[in-house]
Write an enzyme that holds these catalytic residues in place. Structure first.
Site, PDB file in Angstrom:
ATOM      1  N   MET A  26     -24.286  35.860 -26.735  1.00 23.89           N
ATOM      2  CA  MET A  26     -23.052  35.742 -25.956  1.00 23.89           C
ATOM      3  C   MET A  26     -23.351  34.999 -24.647  1.00 23.89           C
ATOM      4  SD  MET A  26     -20.753  39.074 -26.762  1.00 23.89           S
ATOM      5  CE  MET A  26     -21.515  40.184 -25.606  1.00 23.89           C
ATOM      6  N   ASN A  28     -25.448  33.815 -21.099  1.00 21.73           N
ATOM      7  CA  ASN A  28     -26.137  34.442 -19.959  1.00 21.73           C
ATOM      8  C   ASN A  28     -27.577  34.779 -20.366  1.00 21.73           C
ATOM      9  OD1 ASN A  28     -26.205  37.260 -17.860  1.00 21.73           O
ATOM     10  ND2 ASN A  28     -25.971  35.168 -17.193  1.00 21.73           N
ATOM     11  N   ALA A  31     -35.011  36.072 -20.400  1.00 20.37           N
ATOM     12  CA  ALA A  31     -36.294  35.962 -21.107  1.00 20.37           C
ATOM     13  C   ALA A  31     -36.255  36.663 -22.472  1.00 20.37           C
ATOM     14  CB  ALA A  31     -37.405  36.548 -20.244  1.00 20.37           C
ATOM     15  N   HIS A  33     -33.730  36.628 -24.608  1.00 18.75           N
ATOM     16  CA  HIS A  33     -33.189  35.648 -25.563  1.00 18.75           C
ATOM     17  C   HIS A  33     -34.228  34.574 -25.874  1.00 18.75           C
ATOM     18  CE1 HIS A  33     -29.328  37.080 -23.630  1.00 18.75           C
ATOM     19  NE2 HIS A  33     -29.023  37.201 -24.905  1.00 18.75           N
ATOM     20  N   LYS A 144     -34.245  44.069 -30.868  1.00 17.67           N
ATOM     21  CA  LYS A 144     -34.266  45.529 -31.039  1.00 17.67           C
ATOM     22  C   LYS A 144     -33.616  46.229 -29.855  1.00 17.67           C
ATOM     23  CE  LYS A 144     -38.466  46.023 -33.797  1.00 17.67           C
ATOM     24  NZ  LYS A 144     -39.762  46.708 -33.853  1.00 17.67           N
ATOM     25  N   VAL A 172     -37.728  42.730 -24.534  1.00 18.48           N
ATOM     26  CA  VAL A 172     -38.523  42.221 -23.402  1.00 18.48           C
ATOM     27  C   VAL A 172     -38.122  43.021 -22.169  1.00 18.48           C
ATOM     28  CG1 VAL A 172     -39.048  40.194 -21.979  1.00 18.48           C
ATOM     29  CG2 VAL A 172     -38.660  39.930 -24.431  1.00 18.48           C
ATOM     30  N   SER A 181     -31.357  42.542 -19.877  1.00 17.06           N
ATOM     31  CA  SER A 181     -29.987  42.562 -20.383  1.00 17.06           C
ATOM     32  C   SER A 181     -29.135  41.687 -19.483  1.00 17.06           C
ATOM     33  CB  SER A 181     -29.451  44.000 -20.354  1.00 17.06           C
ATOM     34  OG  SER A 181     -28.040  44.000 -20.434  1.00 17.06           O
TER      35      SER A 181
END
Ligand code: PAF
Length: 278
Positions: A26, A28, A31, A33, A144, A172, A181
């Site tokens: 989505m 934004n 690290a 991602h 996860k 991460v 997040s």
């Protein structure tokens, strides 16, 4: 990196690529991602990503409108990782008319996150199925960090015989343990300093279980109490079986502890797979 906005453009671009690993997001991007993109790259020669803030998975009271949208910075990160194809559709492309066909996930989707975000997984499963149909990847990578989402997508892929493999990516964390997040950007300085407590509670439960405790409900309740005392508004802290996220019972070996709690106005989720006793 080719950026495509329509399904027709996407299909044409996808046809030119061979085996493809896909990272739906989505936006934004952080690290976490980036690590999913790298994992995707280790599974296939070509990597595609999507950026789409999916209204269908937000309740009217949630942060759909204020969800951080950072398209240019996201593109720079994806380009730096060598992502070849980015699908970034407008809402009218994926939902040209109100979405009347909705994936009905199994009852586990009404527990944990689903108990506090009713129909969240209906929205997730529906958009993920649509994205899979559009992108047609051989692999799809899910973090996860969203453990229940990963489990529900995996089961959907298996039960609907979708021709792709779901690849789980490790969470991460910041140096102090806070899971990365997009919503961490909402935290004030004081909340950010407090936020690692959620992970610390998960670690404490993991350590207790590894030390032999099997009173899972009590462990969850105690963590809820400590979070409340520290000023949080926790939704759940629960030890579950990894495979199906059913409540853990005596004799279950593969466990995960999952939690969601609000600090100030920000709701954080996290989980930890409990390693078997040494
Ligand atoms: O995890 C997310 O970012 C979203 O739930 C997903 C999988 C991209 C679907 O909108």
């Amino acid at each position: 990196m080719q950026i495509v906005r329509t399904i027709a453009e996407l299909r044409a671009a996808r046809r030119a690529l061979g085996e493809l690993a896909f990272v739906p997001t989505m936006g934004n991007l952080h690290a976490g991602h980036v690590s999913l993109v790298r994992l995707a790259r280790s599974h296939a020669k070509h990597v595609a990503a999507s950026i789409f803030v999916n209204r269908l998975q937000f309740a009217p009271s949630e942060d759909f409108d204020s969800y951080p949208r950072t398209f240019e910075a996201d593109c720079a990160k994806l380009r730096a990782e060598g992502v070849e194809l980015l699908f970034a559709p407008d809402e009218r492309v994926l939902y040209p008319q109100p979405q009347a066909y909705i994936v009905e996930p199994p009852p586990i989707a009404s527990e944990l996150e689903g108990a506090f975000r009713p129909r969240f997984f209906h929205g997730v499963a529906t958009v993920v199925l649509k994205l899979f149909n559009c992108v047609q990847p051989e692999f799809a990578v899910f973090g996860k960090k969203d453990y229940q989402q990963l489990m529900i997508v995996r089961n959907m892929v298996a039960q609907l015989d979708l021709p792709l493999a779901v690849v789980p990516g490790d969470t991460v964390r910041e140096a102090d343990g806070l899971a990365m997040s997009s919503r961490n950007t909402y935290l004030s300085a004081a909340e950010r300093a407090e936020a690692p407590r959620l992970h610390a509670e998960l670690r404490a439960i993991s350590d207790a279980v590894r030390g032999g405790r099997a009173d899972y409900e009590a462990l969850g309740e105690q963590a809820l109490g400590r979070l409340r005392e520290a000023g949080w508004k926790p939704d759940y802290v629960s030890v579950r079986r990894r495979a199906d996220l059913a409540a853990a019972g005596a004799g279950d070996a593969e466990l995960v502890v999952l939690a969601a709690a609000k600090i100030g106005a920000t709701r954080l989720i996290d989980n930890l797979e409990i390693a078997p006793p040494a």
